[in-house]
Write an enzyme that holds these catalytic residues in place. Sequence first.
Site, PDB file in Angstrom:
ATOM      1  N   HIS A 150       0.840  -1.206   0.000  1.00 43.04           N
ATOM      2  CA  HIS A 150       0.000   0.000   0.000  1.00 43.04           C
ATOM      3  C   HIS A 150       0.873   1.253   0.000  1.00 43.04           C
ATOM      4  O   HIS A 150       2.046   1.204   0.357  1.00 43.04           O
ATOM      5  CB  HIS A 150      -0.925   0.033   1.223  1.00 43.04           C
TER       6      HIS A 150
ATOM      7  N   LYS B 241      -0.680   4.991   4.355  1.00 40.73           N
ATOM      8  CA  LYS B 241      -1.614   4.082   5.037  1.00 40.73           C
ATOM      9  C   LYS B 241      -1.185   3.925   6.494  1.00 40.73           C
ATOM     10  O   LYS B 241      -0.008   3.702   6.785  1.00 40.73           O
ATOM     11  CB  LYS B 241      -1.644   2.715   4.339  1.00 40.73           C
TER      12      LYS B 241
HETATM   13  P1  NAD Z   1      -7.428   9.461   3.864  1.00 42.18           P
HETATM   14  O1  NAD Z   1      -6.506   9.717   4.997  1.00 42.18           O
HETATM   15  O2  NAD Z   1      -7.086   9.979   2.509  1.00 42.18           O
HETATM   16  O3  NAD Z   1      -8.907  10.007   4.230  1.00 42.18           O
HETATM   17  C1  NAD Z   1      -9.475   9.908   5.491  1.00 42.18           C
HETATM   18  C2  NAD Z   1     -10.237  11.210   5.732  1.00 42.18           C
HETATM   19  O4  NAD Z   1     -10.947  11.078   6.973  1.00 42.18           O
HETATM   20  C3  NAD Z   1      -9.315  12.428   5.851  1.00 42.18           C
HETATM   21  O5  NAD Z   1      -9.739  13.450   4.960  1.00 42.18           O
HETATM   22  C4  NAD Z   1      -9.485  12.863   7.314  1.00 42.18           C
HETATM   23  O6  NAD Z   1      -9.397  14.259   7.500  1.00 42.18           O
HETATM   24  C5  NAD Z   1     -10.904  12.368   7.580  1.00 42.18           C
HETATM   25  N1  NAD Z   1     -11.217  12.315   9.005  1.00 42.18           N
HETATM   26  C6  NAD Z   1     -10.390  12.131  10.060  1.00 42.18           C
HETATM   27  N2  NAD Z   1     -11.073  12.179  11.216  1.00 42.18           N
HETATM   28  C7  NAD Z   1     -12.377  12.411  10.869  1.00 42.18           C
HETATM   29  C8  NAD Z   1     -13.566  12.599  11.624  1.00 42.18           C
HETATM   30  N3  NAD Z   1     -13.569  12.540  12.960  1.00 42.18           N
HETATM   31  N4  NAD Z   1     -14.707  12.808  10.944  1.00 42.18           N
HETATM   32  C9  NAD Z   1     -14.738  12.874   9.597  1.00 42.18           C
HETATM   33  N5  NAD Z   1     -13.619  12.711   8.828  1.00 42.18           N
HETATM   34  C10 NAD Z   1     -12.463  12.490   9.468  1.00 42.18           C
HETATM   35  O7  NAD Z   1      -7.643   7.879   3.827  1.00 42.18           O
HETATM   36  P2  NAD Z   1      -8.268   6.983   2.651  1.00 42.18           P
HETATM   37  O8  NAD Z   1      -7.163   6.417   1.833  1.00 42.18           O
HETATM   38  O9  NAD Z   1      -9.379   7.716   1.995  1.00 42.18           O
HETATM   39  O10 NAD Z   1      -8.829   5.762   3.534  1.00 42.18           O
HETATM   40  C11 NAD Z   1      -9.778   5.974   4.565  1.00 42.18           C
HETATM   41  C12 NAD Z   1     -10.098   4.647   5.241  1.00 42.18           C
HETATM   42  O11 NAD Z   1     -10.703   3.750   4.287  1.00 42.18           O
HETATM   43  C13 NAD Z   1      -8.859   3.899   5.750  1.00 42.18           C
HETATM   44  O12 NAD Z   1      -9.208   3.189   6.921  1.00 42.18           O
HETATM   45  C14 NAD Z   1      -8.551   2.910   4.632  1.00 42.18           C
HETATM   46  O13 NAD Z   1      -7.816   1.779   5.040  1.00 42.18           O
HETATM   47  C15 NAD Z   1      -9.943   2.557   4.219  1.00 42.18           C
HETATM   48  N6  NAD Z   1     -10.079   2.033   2.855  1.00 42.18           N
HETATM   49  C16 NAD Z   1     -11.002   1.058   2.682  1.00 42.18           C
HETATM   50  C17 NAD Z   1     -11.233   0.560   1.435  1.00 42.18           C
HETATM   51  C18 NAD Z   1     -12.293  -0.505   1.260  1.00 42.18           C
HETATM   52  O14 NAD Z   1     -12.528  -0.942   0.111  1.00 42.18           O
HETATM   53  N7  NAD Z   1     -12.971  -0.909   2.337  1.00 42.18           N
HETATM   54  C19 NAD Z   1     -10.526   1.050   0.325  1.00 42.18           C
HETATM   55  C20 NAD Z   1      -9.601   2.065   0.536  1.00 42.18           C
HETATM   56  C21 NAD Z   1      -9.383   2.564   1.800  1.00 42.18           C
END
Ligand code: NAD
Length: 258
Positions: free
Chosen positions: A143, A147
């Site tokens: 990743h 991450k």
């Molecule tokens: P990222 O860091 O780009 O985005 C996360 C966002 O959440 C950020 O903008 C952050 O400011 C925001 N955030 C933090 N605290 C918050 C709060 N209290 N309320 C609202 N927003 C808040 O991360 P990402 O790459 O977009 O991934 C996010 C999550 O999704 C991770 O846990 C990742 O592992 C997961 N993910 C899951 C899948 C899936 O298919 N299930 C795919 C990709 C990523």
Amino acid sequence: MIELVLLGAAGRMGRAVEEAARGSGGFSVRARVDLAENFRGLPGVWSDDPAPHVVKGSVVVDFSVPEAARSAAALCAERGAGLVSGTTGLSPEDEAVIRQAAGRTAVLRASNFSLGLAILRRSLAAALAAAPGGWDVEIVERHHRRKVDSPSGTALTLADDVARARGLDRRAYRNGRQGRVGARPAGEIGLHAVRGGTWAGDHNVLLAGEGEWLELRHVVSDRAAFAQGALAAARFVSSATPGLYSLEDCLVTAGREV
Ligand code: NAD
């Protein structure tokens, strides 16, 4: 029209979901929720608090952080809103809150929303059934450098699939190896996390026998693959009765049986 509340909307996945929703009919974005410093200056309805925006019939799509995922689940249950839950790295307590919410509203939780990963899981089940039980299983995931959780939620899902097929539990998981660890015990499931660059998601399951091995690998090169699955899940929960659903339930219902 399905009204979405995007949690973590300014993040990589939040933006990918919004873009996919814009390109596929039937969705409108009711609100985008993130931390205030991350959405300052961006167009649209933004908030740092989901409470005013989560209403009955709306669907929260959560790709954020465990604390936000947990409180969103409780809020969805209270308001009767659907939940598409994609945040990984949740603690057992967070998972319990999500299961509890599913007693009152429809929740679809997946560690990986891509169609290809669903196909890989089916292929893995077939490979494990066909391979001798003594073949070693190692999972290598790669990743991007930002991450924060490790191993990935998807690697754990795959390890859980292997453990279930082999009658093992999470005590069999070996997260990396270092030093003089001795020969590999039978029944171990190895998990290895590589971090760097901008990889969106890459999972490789290795099944290793005597003098041969095979690899089942899935690579996401564009988060649109996750976003399309998340939108299919949003469509599914918007008309489902309360319960905890998997992506598999959604694919079968959508006639996308793989
Ligand atoms: P990222 O860091 O780009 O985005 C996360 C966002 O959440 C950020 O903008 C952050 O400011 C925001 N955030 C933090 N605290 C918050 C709060 N209290 N309320 C609202 N927003 C808040 O991360 P990402 O790459 O977009 O991934 C996010 C999550 O999704 C991770 O846990 C990742 O592992 C997961 N993910 C899951 C899948 C899936 O298919 N299930 C795919 C990709 C990523």
